[in-house]
Design a protein around this motif. Structure first.
Motif, short mmCIF file in Angstrom:
data_model
loop_
_atom_site.label_atom_id
_atom_site.label_comp_id
_atom_site.label_asym_id
_atom_site.label_seq_id
_atom_site.Cartn_x
_atom_site.Cartn_y
_atom_site.Cartn_z
N GLN A 39 0.85 -1.18 0.00
CA GLN A 39 0.00 0.00 0.00
C GLN A 39 0.88 1.23 0.00
OE1 GLN A 39 -2.91 0.14 3.15
NE2 GLN A 39 -4.19 1.57 2.00
N ALA A 40 0.75 2.01 -1.06
CA ALA A 40 1.47 3.27 -1.16
C ALA A 40 0.62 4.39 -0.57
CB ALA A 40 1.79 3.57 -2.63
N PRO A 41 1.23 5.48 -0.15
CA PRO A 41 0.45 6.59 0.43
C PRO A 41 -0.63 7.07 -0.52
CG PRO A 41 2.78 6.91 0.82
CD PRO A 41 2.67 5.73 -0.10
N GLY A 42 -1.85 7.18 -0.01
CA GLY A 42 -2.96 7.67 -0.80
C GLY A 42 -3.55 6.69 -1.78
N LYS A 43 -3.05 5.46 -1.74
CA LYS A 43 -3.55 4.44 -2.67
C LYS A 43 -4.14 3.26 -1.92
CE LYS A 43 -0.42 5.53 -6.51
NZ LYS A 43 0.53 4.97 -7.50
N GLU A 44 -4.91 2.46 -2.63
CA GLU A 44 -5.49 1.27 -2.02
C GLU A 44 -4.44 0.17 -1.90
OE1 GLU A 44 -10.09 1.79 -3.63
OE2 GLU A 44 -8.85 0.14 -4.33
N ARG A 45 -4.68 -0.72 -0.96
CA ARG A 45 -3.81 -1.88 -0.81
C ARG A 45 -4.00 -2.79 -2.02
NH1 ARG A 45 -3.25 -4.62 5.05
NH2 ARG A 45 -3.06 -2.37 5.43
N GLU A 46 -2.88 -3.27 -2.57
CA GLU A 46 -2.96 -4.09 -3.77
C GLU A 46 -2.16 -5.38 -3.59
OE1 GLU A 46 -1.15 -2.32 -7.19
OE2 GLU A 46 0.75 -1.92 -6.18
N GLY A 47 -2.58 -6.41 -4.28
CA GLY A 47 -1.86 -7.67 -4.23
C GLY A 47 -0.60 -7.60 -5.06
N VAL A 48 0.48 -8.15 -4.53
CA VAL A 48 1.77 -8.17 -5.23
C VAL A 48 2.07 -9.57 -5.74
CG1 VAL A 48 4.25 -7.84 -4.99
CG2 VAL A 48 2.66 -6.26 -3.85
N SER A 49 1.94 -10.57 -4.86
CA SER A 49 2.30 -11.92 -5.24
C SER A 49 1.66 -12.91 -4.29
CB SER A 49 3.82 -12.08 -5.22
OG SER A 49 4.22 -13.36 -5.68
N CYS A 50 1.41 -14.12 -4.79
CA CYS A 50 0.80 -15.17 -3.98
C CYS A 50 1.52 -16.48 -4.26
CB CYS A 50 -0.68 -15.30 -4.31
SG CYS A 50 -1.62 -16.35 -3.18
N SER A 88 10.89 3.49 -8.24
CA SER A 88 10.25 4.40 -7.29
C SER A 88 8.79 4.03 -7.06
CB SER A 88 10.37 5.84 -7.77
OG SER A 88 9.78 5.99 -9.05
N ASP A 89 8.15 3.47 -8.07
CA ASP A 89 6.74 3.06 -7.93
C ASP A 89 6.57 1.89 -6.96
OD1 ASP A 89 5.64 3.68 -11.37
OD2 ASP A 89 5.93 5.00 -9.66
N ASP A 90 7.65 1.24 -6.60
CA ASP A 90 7.57 0.14 -5.63
C ASP A 90 7.55 0.64 -4.19
OD1 ASP A 90 9.88 -1.62 -7.75
OD2 ASP A 90 7.70 -1.91 -7.63
N THR A 91 7.75 1.92 -4.00
CA THR A 91 7.71 2.49 -2.65
C THR A 91 6.34 2.28 -2.03
OG1 THR A 91 9.40 4.15 -3.09
CG2 THR A 91 7.85 4.62 -1.31
N ALA A 92 6.31 1.61 -0.89
CA ALA A 92 5.03 1.26 -0.23
C ALA A 92 5.33 0.56 1.08
CB ALA A 92 4.19 0.36 -1.12
N THR A 93 4.28 0.38 1.86
CA THR A 93 4.35 -0.54 2.98
C THR A 93 3.93 -1.90 2.47
OG1 THR A 93 3.83 1.22 4.55
CG2 THR A 93 3.53 -1.04 5.31
N TYR A 94 4.76 -2.90 2.73
CA TYR A 94 4.50 -4.25 2.26
C TYR A 94 3.96 -5.10 3.39
CZ TYR A 94 6.66 -3.29 -2.22
OH TYR A 94 6.92 -2.78 -3.47
N TYR A 95 2.87 -5.80 3.10
CA TYR A 95 2.19 -6.60 4.10
C TYR A 95 2.20 -8.07 3.71
CZ TYR A 95 0.25 -2.15 5.68
OH TYR A 95 0.10 -0.87 6.15
N CYS A 96 2.41 -8.90 4.69
CA CYS A 96 2.30 -10.34 4.54
C CYS A 96 0.89 -10.74 4.93
CB CYS A 96 3.33 -10.99 5.46
SG CYS A 96 3.19 -12.75 5.68
#
Length: 129
Positions: A39-50, A88-96
């Motif tokens: 989840q990047a600032p101001g954006k919705e949480r999105e799936g990266v990988s499963c 730079s677009d990868d900047t975000a908080t990453y959640y497991c």
């Protein structure tokens, strides 16, 4: 109760690499598919990988295909995300996340859902230009 904890986030220059880790407890790890979201600032949480419970099946969002690799070590109750050629677009908080029995997919395409069994607290990844 299932708990997961992320680690490995950092500040890195564009083009660099990082490896995130997610350690799980309170569950039979190899019963569950696991996933990374961000989840990047101001954006919705999105799936990266499963990744499936066995590690044999993996899915990626288009933005990270060819740069990120998801893996897991069931003996260590740990999942990883190797991130190369960071942008730079990868900047975000990453959640497991503990996803469930399988990575939900349709016609071979992962369809991530925010309805997961458990979330971690997140780890910050910042990519500088």
């Amino acid at each position: 109760q299932a708990q997961v904890e992320e680690s490995g986030g950092d500040l890195v220059q564009a083009g660099g690499s990082l490896r995130l880790s997610c350690t799980a407890s309170g569950l039979r790890f190899d019963d569950y598919a696991m996933a990374w979201f961000r989840q990047a600032p101001g954006k919705e949480r999105e799936g990266v990988s499963c990744i499936s419970w066995s590690g044999k099946t993996t899915y990626y969002t288009d933005a990270v295909k060819g740069r990120f690799t998801i893996s897991r070590d069931n003996a260590k109750n740990t999942m990883y995300l190797q991130m190369n050629n960071l942008k730079s677009d990868d900047t975000a908080t990453y959640y497991c996340a503990v996803v469930g029995g399988t990575c939900r997919a349709s016609h071979g395409v992962w369809t991530p859902s925010l309805e997961v069994r458990s979330w971690g607290q997140g780890t910050q990844v910042t990519v500088s230009l």
